[in-house]
Every structure is written in C-alpha cells, then in structure tokens.
Design a protein around this motif. Structure first.
Motif, PDB file in Angstrom:
ATOM      1  N   LEU A 590      26.056  43.757  -4.328  1.00  0.00           N
ATOM      2  CA  LEU A 590      25.249  44.980  -4.431  1.00  0.00           C
ATOM      3  C   LEU A 590      24.729  45.103  -5.851  1.00  0.00           C
ATOM      4  O   LEU A 590      25.508  45.258  -6.808  1.00  0.00           O
ATOM      5  N   TRP A 591      23.419  45.004  -5.988  1.00  0.00           N
ATOM      6  CA  TRP A 591      22.791  45.399  -7.258  1.00  0.00           C
ATOM      7  C   TRP A 591      22.302  46.822  -7.060  1.00  0.00           C
ATOM      8  O   TRP A 591      21.417  47.080  -6.250  1.00  0.00           O
ATOM      9  N   ASP A 592      22.894  47.768  -7.797  1.00  0.00           N
ATOM     10  CA  ASP A 592      22.702  49.180  -7.469  1.00  0.00           C
ATOM     11  C   ASP A 592      21.506  49.830  -8.134  1.00  0.00           C
ATOM     12  O   ASP A 592      21.194  50.993  -7.859  1.00  0.00           O
ATOM     13  N   GLY A 593      20.825  49.137  -9.041  1.00  0.00           N
ATOM     14  CA  GLY A 593      19.654  49.718  -9.681  1.00  0.00           C
ATOM     15  C   GLY A 593      19.925  50.308 -11.046  1.00  0.00           C
ATOM     16  O   GLY A 593      18.990  50.513 -11.825  1.00  0.00           O
ATOM     17  N   ARG A 594      21.185  50.584 -11.354  1.00  0.00           N
ATOM     18  CA  ARG A 594      21.521  51.184 -12.643  1.00  0.00           C
ATOM     19  C   ARG A 594      22.223  50.213 -13.585  1.00  0.00           C
ATOM     20  O   ARG A 594      22.129  50.340 -14.802  1.00  0.00           O
ATOM     21  N   ASN A 595      22.939  49.275 -13.034  1.00  0.00           N
ATOM     22  CA  ASN A 595      23.730  48.353 -13.834  1.00  0.00           C
ATOM     23  C   ASN A 595      23.175  46.946 -13.720  1.00  0.00           C
ATOM     24  O   ASN A 595      22.721  46.533 -12.653  1.00  0.00           O
ATOM     25  N   ALA A 596      23.236  46.218 -14.841  1.00  0.00           N
ATOM     26  CA  ALA A 596      22.658  44.876 -14.848  1.00  0.00           C
ATOM     27  C   ALA A 596      23.406  43.930 -13.924  1.00  0.00           C
ATOM     28  O   ALA A 596      22.793  43.120 -13.226  1.00  0.00           O
ATOM     29  N   ALA A 597      24.726  44.036 -13.910  1.00  0.00           N
ATOM     30  CA  ALA A 597      25.522  43.123 -13.093  1.00  0.00           C
ATOM     31  C   ALA A 597      25.796  43.722 -11.725  1.00  0.00           C
ATOM     32  O   ALA A 597      26.083  44.916 -11.600  1.00  0.00           O
ATOM     33  N   PRO A 598      25.721  42.918 -10.675  1.00  0.00           N
ATOM     34  CA  PRO A 598      26.002  43.437  -9.333  1.00  0.00           C
ATOM     35  C   PRO A 598      27.496  43.579  -9.085  1.00  0.00           C
ATOM     36  O   PRO A 598      28.326  42.940  -9.740  1.00  0.00           O
ATOM     37  N   ARG A 599      27.815  44.432  -8.136  1.00  0.00           N
ATOM     38  CA  ARG A 599      29.173  44.534  -7.610  1.00  0.00           C
ATOM     39  C   ARG A 599      29.299  43.572  -6.429  1.00  0.00           C
ATOM     40  O   ARG A 599      28.292  43.163  -5.845  1.00  0.00           O
ATOM     41  N   LEU A 953      17.411  47.010   0.720  1.00  0.00           N
ATOM     42  CA  LEU A 953      16.837  45.700   0.947  1.00  0.00           C
ATOM     43  C   LEU A 953      17.970  44.683   0.987  1.00  0.00           C
ATOM     44  O   LEU A 953      18.847  44.693   0.133  1.00  0.00           O
ATOM     45  N   PHE A 954      17.969  43.806   2.010  1.00  0.00           N
ATOM     46  CA  PHE A 954      18.977  42.752   2.140  1.00  0.00           C
ATOM     47  C   PHE A 954      18.285  41.407   1.921  1.00  0.00           C
ATOM     48  O   PHE A 954      17.375  41.044   2.675  1.00  0.00           O
ATOM     49  N   VAL A 955      18.737  40.653   0.902  1.00  0.00           N
ATOM     50  CA  VAL A 955      18.087  39.385   0.589  1.00  0.00           C
ATOM     51  C   VAL A 955      19.115  38.286   0.413  1.00  0.00           C
ATOM     52  O   VAL A 955      20.277  38.535   0.076  1.00  0.00           O
ATOM     53  N   GLU A 956      18.667  37.068   0.650  1.00  0.00           N
ATOM     54  CA  GLU A 956      19.486  35.908   0.321  1.00  0.00           C
ATOM     55  C   GLU A 956      19.322  35.596  -1.164  1.00  0.00           C
ATOM     56  O   GLU A 956      18.216  35.674  -1.700  1.00  0.00           O
ATOM     57  N   GLY A 957      20.433  35.213  -1.822  1.00  0.00           N
ATOM     58  CA  GLY A 957      20.374  34.897  -3.236  1.00  0.00           C
ATOM     59  C   GLY A 957      20.762  36.090  -4.084  1.00  0.00           C
ATOM     60  O   GLY A 957      21.124  37.170  -3.581  1.00  0.00           O
ATOM     61  N   ASP A 958      20.654  35.910  -5.377  1.00  0.00           N
ATOM     62  CA  ASP A 958      21.071  36.934  -6.342  1.00  0.00           C
ATOM     63  C   ASP A 958      19.889  37.287  -7.235  1.00  0.00           C
ATOM     64  O   ASP A 958      19.629  36.620  -8.241  1.00  0.00           O
ATOM     65  N   PRO A 959      19.122  38.322  -6.905  1.00  0.00           N
ATOM     66  CA  PRO A 959      17.953  38.678  -7.716  1.00  0.00           C
ATOM     67  C   PRO A 959      18.311  39.145  -9.123  1.00  0.00           C
ATOM     68  O   PRO A 959      17.440  39.162  -9.995  1.00  0.00           O
ATOM     69  N   SER A 960      19.564  39.537  -9.348  1.00  0.00           N
ATOM     70  CA  SER A 960      19.938  39.914 -10.712  1.00  0.00           C
ATOM     71  C   SER A 960      19.938  38.705 -11.637  1.00  0.00           C
ATOM     72  O   SER A 960      19.960  38.863 -12.867  1.00  0.00           O
ATOM     73  N   ARG A 961      19.909  37.511 -11.080  1.00  0.00           N
ATOM     74  CA  ARG A 961      19.805  36.283 -11.861  1.00  0.00           C
ATOM     75  C   ARG A 961      18.463  35.587 -11.645  1.00  0.00           C
ATOM     76  O   ARG A 961      17.911  34.982 -12.561  1.00  0.00           O
ATOM     77  N   ASP A 962      17.945  35.668 -10.430  1.00  0.00           N
ATOM     78  CA  ASP A 962      16.695  34.990 -10.076  1.00  0.00           C
ATOM     79  C   ASP A 962      15.823  35.980  -9.313  1.00  0.00           C
ATOM     80  O   ASP A 962      16.063  36.266  -8.136  1.00  0.00           O
ATOM     81  N   VAL A 963      14.813  36.502  -9.984  1.00  0.00           N
ATOM     82  CA  VAL A 963      13.971  37.548  -9.395  1.00  0.00           C
ATOM     83  C   VAL A 963      13.294  37.063  -8.120  1.00  0.00           C
ATOM     84  O   VAL A 963      13.029  37.850  -7.203  1.00  0.00           O
ATOM     85  N   ALA A 964      13.028  35.772  -8.023  1.00  0.00           N
ATOM     86  CA  ALA A 964      12.352  35.237  -6.843  1.00  0.00           C
ATOM     87  C   ALA A 964      13.142  35.492  -5.571  1.00  0.00           C
ATOM     88  O   ALA A 964      12.571  35.523  -4.469  1.00  0.00           O
ATOM     89  N   ALA A 965      14.460  35.696  -5.695  1.00  0.00           N
ATOM     90  CA  ALA A 965      15.283  35.944  -4.509  1.00  0.00           C
ATOM     91  C   ALA A 965      14.887  37.232  -3.803  1.00  0.00           C
ATOM     92  O   ALA A 965      15.190  37.408  -2.611  1.00  0.00           O
ATOM     93  N   LEU A 966      14.203  38.152  -4.494  1.00  0.00           N
ATOM     94  CA  LEU A 966      13.792  39.406  -3.863  1.00  0.00           C
ATOM     95  C   LEU A 966      12.889  39.177  -2.655  1.00  0.00           C
ATOM     96  O   LEU A 966      12.807  40.036  -1.765  1.00  0.00           O
TER      97      LEU A 966
END
Length: 995
Positions: A590-599, A953-966
């Motif tokens: 979960l990238w919550d929108g407020r914190n850089a690192a996801p839970r 939004l549910f996506v494959e990958g980790d957009p907090s590291r790779d924006v393209a995953a969005l």
C-alpha cells in the motif's frame, strides 16, 4: 447577497455587481498566507528602455514596469499593474514612454509619463496595434497593425491621433524602427529586415534573409548600425549589421526578443539570460546592470466550496443538454443523466432512452412526428430516427466513424450531420451513401436546414470570430458573415444559428443572450435584434413565434419579440450514487499517498464509499456480508487525477468508451479547464448519479476569452454586461473552477478571481503575473499559448524560465500543471503502449492512428506533429518541474487531453518526470494528494486513509520505485465500487471503435 467591487484604471471606475454564494465552505486551501512580497534579481523576457533625459532604466518584467538608476540597484514598480505593458520605448525627450497595452481587450498604443502615470491611448478599434517606435522628432509613433487584414506598418500622430498606413504589401511587416534622420522606417519582413523610404515608398533590404531568424531591429543614433536579435542553432544572440556585414556581439545565448536600446553610437542595453546587460558593439565588452525588483502579492486565503460526497438528498438536474422544442410548442426533448427525455411543457419528463450508452443531439422533424439523435449503442456514434408515437426506431447510419449533430431536411426524407473530422454531410433515410456538403472545419456548430431545403446554416470560426456560415446543399458554395461587426456567436455548439420555421429569421446566442437576424436572398436582410437579456444558450424554435432556451440550468420560453417569457419547469432530480458495499481489500503493498515508502500486507476495509479501517492483514477477517478483494500480489495506491482535460471536446464522438478508458488506466478524477458548460455539467451529474461509467469530474464551463476566440470550448466576452452574465452562469451552474484565457483582460481576471473565491472555487489561466498578485490559483502549462503567440511567453525563454518565474510561482503557492506534450518521446522506451488492449479496445481508430504517429515520431521513423517533442525537450521541461519543486512550488499532473492522447498521456507525463529526475514520491503525489489539496478536497481524496473516499488503484509492480508500474492496472475502485479492467472493457471487446 450582492457586493459592489470597483477597480480603477486611468481614472475610470469599473464596477461589477458580484453575486455571492452563501453556501457553507470548507477549510481554506493551504499555502495561501495573505499579502507577501517577492524580490527577484533575474528576469525572464524582460524588455529594457532608457530615458535620454536622465539615463534612468525602465524595464518590463512579467508585465510590471520597474524603474531604476542607470547604474542599477533597487528597482521601483511604476504604473498600474493592469497596464499590461509590452515593448516599452522612451520618447526622444525622455518625457513619455510608448508601449503596446492590452487594457481594453485589444492591443493598442498608449503612452505614460516617465513614472508610469497619466496613461493616454493613441489607437483604438477592434484591431491589434503592436511594437511602437518613436519618430526622431517625437511627433509620431510607428507601429504594426492588422486593421487592414494584414500586418502592416502604420504611424500615429501623437498630438492629433491621425493614422497613416506606411506599407501595404501582402507580406507581414512588423517591429518598426525609425531611422535617425526620420526619412525611413526599417522593419522585420519574414526572415529579413527591410526599410521603406517615407517620401517615395521605395523599399530596400537592410539585413538579407539567410542570416538566421531576425527580430527587434534598432537603428543606432548615427544611422551606421542596425542592432537586432538573431536566432539560430546557438540560441538567440545580439547581432549588428554594418556596411553590409552582419556580426554577433556579446556572449549571451538567450537575448530577449525586444529592441536593443542604444546608449550611444557604440553601446546598447538589452535583456539577456535573465539580466539587464550593456554591450559595446565595437569591442564586444559586456557588463551586467544588477537589479532587485520587488513584487507585492495579495494571496489571501478563502473558504473553499463544500463537497458533500455522502449526501443522499435529491438534487435538481441542471445539466440539460441540447433541448429542442416540438413544432407545436407542446413538448421538449433533451439530454440529461445519460439519457434522452421527452417532457410535455408543464408536465413531467419521461425517458426516451434507458441504457448505459451515450446519446446526444436530439432534434425534431418538421412535422413533429420523429426525433433524430446520435448514439453509440451499436459500438459507434451513429444516427437514429425514432417515431414519437410508436417508439419505432430506424438506424440511419452505420459508418466506421462517428456521426453526430443531425438536422432534418424540411421534407423529412434526409438528415444533415457532422462526422468526427468536422465535415458536414447529408444522407437519405431511405439509404444510400452520404453526400459531403462541407469539408473539415474548425469544430463547427450544429447545422440547421433551411425550410426551403436549399441551405445549411452553422457556426464556424473565421478570423478568430464565431461567424455564421451558409452552405448551399446542392453545390457546397458557402458564405460567411459576422452576426454583427466584430461580434461572435457565443459558442460553436448548440448556440445556433437556427432557421425559423418560416425561413425569415436565424436565431442564435451572442454575448450570451438570444438574438434573431432577418435573413433573405442568401444573406442578412437587416440588423439582428436582441430577444433576451439574461444568460441564454441553446435556442430552439417551436413555431415561428416561439423560442425555447436555457437560462443557467432552467428552461425558458419566449416570444420572438421578447415580450412574453415564461419558465418551463423540469421536474427531474438525482441523488449521488451511494453504494452499500462492504469490502475487505488485502493489499500486498500500500502506497498511501502521504509517505514515500509503502506499507506491506494490510487490509483496507471499505464500507459504502469510504475507507473505514486500514489494519495489518488477517486471513480470518472476512465475515458474512463482506466481499473479499485479493490484491495480495498487487500494490494499492490512491486513484490518479488528471488536472487538465477538456473532457467534452471529444466526448460526443467517443461516447461511453471515454469514462471506461480513464478508469482502466487508474484515473478516478479529472478536472476540466474549459468545456461546453451544459455538456460538462450533464457529465458531472451523470457521473455523480452513477448513470455513467467514469471518473469523478470537477467541471467548468467555457474558458472566458476576449472578443477574439479560437477554441470551441472558449466563450468570447465583449463587455461589462456580458461579464456579469458569465459570472451568474458560474454561480448558478455550480462550477468547480473558472478559467480565463489568452485575450481576457487582466483587470477582469482579477474581478473574476474575487468572485470565484467568494463562491469557494479557484481560478486558473495561462499567465503568471499579474494574476499571481491578485489571487489567481493556478497557471496551466509550464509554457503555453498566450496572447503574444504560442512561441512567446513572459514566463519562459530560450533557456527556460529564470529565477523570477520560479520564485513568484513557488513563493505564492500558485499551482502549475505539467501538460508535457514532449513526454510522447518516451513511447520509444515502451512501444508496447500502442498495442495495449485498453488502447485497442477503447481508443477510436483516429486516436490509435494519432498514438501510432507519436510512436513513429519518438522512434525517428516518421514526421512529428506540432505538439510532439523530443527527449531533450522533455528533459528541459522536467528540469522546470524540478526547479519549481525544489523552491517549494506546487506541480499538478495534467495532460490537456484530448489535445494529447487521452489517459495514456497522463502516464507518459508521470514517466517523463520520473525519467528525468523527479523523485517517484514527488511524481506520485503530483497526481494524487497534491491535486486533491488544490481541488479543496484533501479531507476526502488524494490518499488512502481511514475516513477518506474509496478511490483506489490496484497495479502490478511497485510504483513507489518505478512510476511506470502505475499503468499496470488490474482493478480500480471509484467511490467504493470495484471494477476490473476486464469488466470495463467488456461492452466493447470485439466491437468496432468509432472514428
């Protein structure tokens, strides 16, 4: 309540009664701290003038005049901040400054005294008068004017105001400079500099073409040298022509495109690379004249509009689109809540259609027995005709593209219509190939067929006016004319012209009121007559004496003489869609929108449309009545926001696919920055009611423009009375934003901003100053089209913006949207984008062709379009984003779609920011939390937190590291309702797309 606001310029009081909403407002937007000052030491596109009397320097910086000693230092703001000065130049005696000014909505030549006071207007009229240059004796000013249709050199007598045309070639002559002996005037012509002898008219070439692009010539006091700005591969440099030779002087590579001002026969002063500089043209030695200029900004906070996303109360429908009165004056057909409705005058409306598809443009046959309309229920926008009495329906067209805007022939045997390429056709209902009457136009209005069957009338844009076009059906011959001199039909949509049943009148909206024009023998037979005085749109004839129209979301009937007017109540309401869902969403990340690192490994519990809890995952959590959504191998993020769209520009051609496309790419919110008002409002109401599939929509009406207009989603405003009508429309249609456009006067912009803030809504435009000083909330585009031209803006130059722009935008809190058209260059990194199944299924054929052409451009395999860009352009644009963010500025992800590709362009914008150095956290927030804050809905949207709306939004990958995953969307939740990508695409899988 009503509040009078007065603003003065040049001793003239401008008064507007502001009607103010008394609705409850939310908290003030963060970042607005009231009055502040910003001191800058660099300037972008600053223009310099020097007094021959005392050597003081006056410069135009961001549209504000400043004065300082010749040696530099602290600069003092002079003149009114609504003067909108350009191209300042001192008179030979140093007593006055000439400039071109946009105070009254057209460029005219004005003079002010050396302290910026005592403004005097020298030219007038509905023309642009540009680039003033004093004669050596101070009695005349030369300038460029388009008052004879082409841009020529003119002069004005300073004492009498007498005008004289100097050049009359068919070419464009601009930017004059007077020879020191007063006998000739040099000017830019194409890629050269010419000079005309004032006595004989003889023309000679001073700087031949081929020396690079030339601009802003200026004769030296002794007449031996001509300084000018030259553009080329090395940037824009200062050049001097002398004795037939041209040479570069100085070392600057971003010389601003204003005339270098001569301090002597050997020295010039000018603006370049953010500085005021002096260059000795002989030795090429250069010195910088330092300055400090202080801007005063009024950024008072205001209470934001209250959005009750949880309301279940019924609301009155105001989004009524294309109302049409039956020939017997008894029944109205219109579009609302994603369906067509039939309503007896004085009775309740009943659905004519009931489906998920996109119907548009209903129109009655002349005998009142049938209604034609467009619908995408067969996979394309096609034309249908339905018998009112029996409901029997005929599909009239089944072409590969979109057909919209039908109008009946007088005998009921044929329809005229338009396609997605803005061409106009006729087609027989009995069958056969459509016949083209008109080729492509610039977003024309709906056609109307004359009662004698010979002529189609519609609105087209000619010379930046919405003019009336009459087209002969048989031959295609056309005639265009203005409804009144220098006037425009209000919009190129449903605002007419429409033939009266007896063929004697054309009805249309102009200045946002209804007018009728006598018509005979193929043209106007008299002056138009005003019928209504209130905000009026979408006129429709019943019989020859009766007109129906829209007044700020209400239907009204009027007699053609305007003597009798009555309301036509529309008893139609809707309530916000409020789901009863109970969801347990297991998020692997979960990238919550407020914190850089996801839970990691959390459960998101959604009740209704809101997030109830976010807790560590428990396998045993799901109970009776709860739906489990397994995103254990996915990342959950807030839904994405596109903050700059013109959603209705293509919606009638694309139909139901549009909202599904946006959701399938994770876009759960869009914000319009200019759209046809009633179509936008109907869209918002349909989406709020759950009657249409698509993102949340923050709408506005047409962009408020000056008397010249280009875009179909702009509305020309020609006077104080009309401005008051536009403000009433913004209030009563409950806009979420007001946008002012290129040629809208700055004093009006400040007034509109004050009004909008009293309603609790923001304003935006394409300009930094003076809007930033008067509370304007946003600036669209890093660099966008302006009234000075697409290639020129005060907030960007060859090397991008200098520190003045960055400081003003960042310190003020003014938000800037990205609209990175150059991000299409990233298609070369991921060509598979064009073959994505969402593109294949939901893009139209035409849109796929555009996207594929962008790919070929990015790969260097095909030509590039006007708005396409290179990787280097993308890197430079993202550098501006990085500088704004580093200075504490506000950046909003926006695309300008569908001018850029819908949905895909948002992801390309985000990828470009990520590729060229914006951190993933900043990129993600630019399309989630930061837009929610700017919209005034941070308490509800923009992050995944307990109590907020469930837009996920549910996506494959980790957009907090790779924006393209969005872009790797698997499912989306909007307002608590879950949709997989498969479900969004299902209605159109295997079906043809419209054109």
């Amino acid at each position: 309540m009503r509040t009078a606001k007065t603003r003065r310029f040049g001793g003239v009081a401008l008064v507007c009664l502001l009607a103010v909403s008394s609705a409850t407002a939310a908290e003030a937007e963060p970042g607005r701290g009231g009055p502040t000052t910003v001191t800058v030491e660099e300037g972008t596109n600053l223009a310099v003038a020097v007094s021959p009397r005392d050597g003081r320097i006056v410069f135009d910086l961001q549209g504000q005049l400043f004065s300082m000693p010749r040696a530099g230092g602290a600069a003092t703001a002079i003149g009114d901040d609504f003067l909108d000065p350009f191209w300042p130049v001192f008179s030979p005696d140093g007593g006055r400054i000439a400039l071109q000014s946009f105070v009254e909505g057209m460029f005219h030549i004005r003079t002010v005294d050396a302290d910026g006071r005592d403004p005097r207007q020298l030219t007038r009229g509905e023309y642009d008068d540009l680039y003033p240059a004093w004669s050596p004796d101070g009695k005349h000013i030369a300038f460029t004017s388009d008052r004879q249709g082409t841009e020529d050199i003119w002069t004005v007598d300073v004492a009498s105001g007498e005008l004289k045309r100097i050049t009359s070639a068919r070419t464009r002559e601009i930017q004059p400079t007077w020879a020191p002996d007063g006998r000739s005037i040099a000017y830019v012509q194409g890629n050269s500099v010419e000079s005309v002898d004032l006595a004989t008219g003889a023309v000679r070439t001073v700087v031949p073409a081929g020396q690079g692009a030339v601009a802003a010539p200026s004769w030296s006091p002794d007449g031996r040298r001509l300084a000018f700005v030259r553009g080329g591969p090395a940037g824009r440099t200062l050049a001097v022509a002398e004795s037939g030779a041209v040479r570069q002087v100085g070392t600057f590579d971003d010389v601003f495109q204003f005339p270098p001002r001569w301090l002597s026969a050997d020295e010039v002063i000018y603006g370049a690379n953010g500085r005021v500089v002096v260059t000795h043209v002989g030795s090429a030695s250069t010195r910088v004249v330092p300055f400090k200029a202080t801007f005063s900004l009024d950024r008072r906070p205001y209470q934001r509009k209250d959005y009750d996303f949880d309301s279940r109360r019924e609301q009155r429908v105001r989004g009524i689109v294309s109302p049409a009165l039956s020939p017997d004056n008894r029944t109205v057909v219109f579009k609302a809540l994603n369906d067509l409705w039939l309503m007896p005058v004085g009775g309740p409306p009943k659905r004519l259609t009931r489906d998920q598809f996109h119907e548009t443009d209903p129109v009655w046959s002349r005998d009142g027995a049938r209604i034609a309309y467009a619908s995408d229920k067969a996979g394309t926008e096609d034309l249908y005709a339905v018998e009112v009495a029996t409901g029997k329906e005929q599909r009239v067209t089944s072409l590969p593209g979109a057909e919209v805007a039908p109008t009946w022939s007088p005998d009921g045997r044929a329809l005229a219509f338009q396609d997605q390429n803005a061409q106009t056709f006729t087609v027989d209902l009995a069958g056969g190939t459509p016949t083209r009457v008109l080729g492509p136009q610039n977003a024309p209005g709906r056609p109307s067929w004359s009662p004698d069957g010979r002529t189609l009338a519609l609105t087209v844009n000619v010379a930046e006016r919405n003019q009336i076009l009459l087209a002969d059906v048989a031959s295609g011959r056309t005639r265009t004319f203005e409804p009144v001199p220098f006037g425009s039909v209000s919009t190129r949509g449903d605002d007419g012209p429409l033939w009266s049943p007896d063929g004697s009148l054309l009805a249309f909206s102009m200045d946002s009121t209804i007018w009728v024009l006598p018509i005979a023998n193929g043209g106007p037979s008299g002056p138009p007559r005003q019928v209504t005085r209130e905000a009026s749109d979408a006129p429709s004839w019943g019989d020859a004496k009766t007109l129906l129209y829209l007044n700020n979301g209400r239907l009204r009937l009027t007699s053609v003489d305007g003597a009798k007017t009555q309301d036509v109540p529309v008893d139609l309401g809707y309530a916000r869609d409020q789901p009863d869902t109970r969801l347990v969403i297991h998020a692997g990340r979960l990238w919550d929108g407020r914190n850089a690192a996801p839970r990691t490994d959390v459960d998101i519990l959604v009740v209704g449309n809101r997030i109830q809890k976010i807790e560590p995952h428990r396998p045993d959590r799901v109970g009776a009545g709860w739906r489990f959504v397994d995103a254990g191998k996915l990342t959950v993020t807030p839904g994405l926001v596109d903050m700059h769209v013109h959603q209705e520009m293509r919606s009638k051609f694309v139909g139901d696919r549009l909202g599904r496309l946006l959701l399938s790419y994770g876009i759960t919110t869009t914000r319009s920055t200019g759209d046809p008002a009633y179509r936008a409002l109907e869209d918002r109401e349909s989406l709020d009611a759950g009657a249409r599939t698509g993102p949340r929509f923050f709408m506005t009406g047409e962009m408020l423009e000056g008397s010249r207009v280009g875009w179909e989603f702009a509305r020309p405003v020609r006077g104080e009375q009309q401005l008051a009508l536009e403000l009433s429309r913004a209030r009563e249609l409950d806009y979420d934003l007001v946008k002012t456009y290129e040629r809208f006067p700055f004093d009006w912009q400040a007034r509109v901003t004050d009004f909008a803030h009293r309603l609790g809504i923001p304003t935006t435009s394409h300009y930094l100053y003076p809007g930033v000083a008067h509370g304007v909330d946003g600036k669209e585009h890093l660099t966008g089209p302006t009234k000075w031209g697409f290639a020129f803006a005060r907030d960007s130059s060859g090397n991008g913006p200098y520190k003045d722009v960055i400081q003003l935008a960042a310190r003020s809190g003014m938000a800037v949207s990205t609209t990175l058209f150059s991000s299409s260059s990233l298609l070369a990194d991921d060509p598979a984008v064009v073959e994505d199944r969402r593109v294949r299924t939901l893009y139209t054929d035409q849109e796929r062709q555009v996207l594929n052409a962008k790919l070929l451009c990015a790969q260097g395999k095909g030509p590039c379009g006007f708005l396409d860009g290179s990787p280097e352009q993308a890197r430079r644009q993202v550098d501006i984003v990085k500088r704004l963010l580093a200075a504490g500025g506000t950046v909003l992800a926006g695309t300008d779609a569908p001018l850029d590709t819908m949905a895909v362009s948002l992801h390309l914008n985000l990828r470009a920011m990520g590729k060229y150095g914006v951190t993933p956290f900043q990129v993600l927030q630019s399309t989630t939390l930061v837009p929610a804050r700017h919209l005034g809905v941070e308490d509800d949207l923009g992050s995944v937190e307990e109590g907020k709306l469930a837009d996920l939004l549910f996506v494959e990958g980790d957009p907090s590291r790779d924006v393209a995953a969005l872009a790797n969307v698997r499912s989306v939740v909007k307002n608590g309702r879950v949709s997989t990508v498969d479900e969004l695409l299902a209605p159109y899988a295997g079906r043809p797309a419209s054109g």
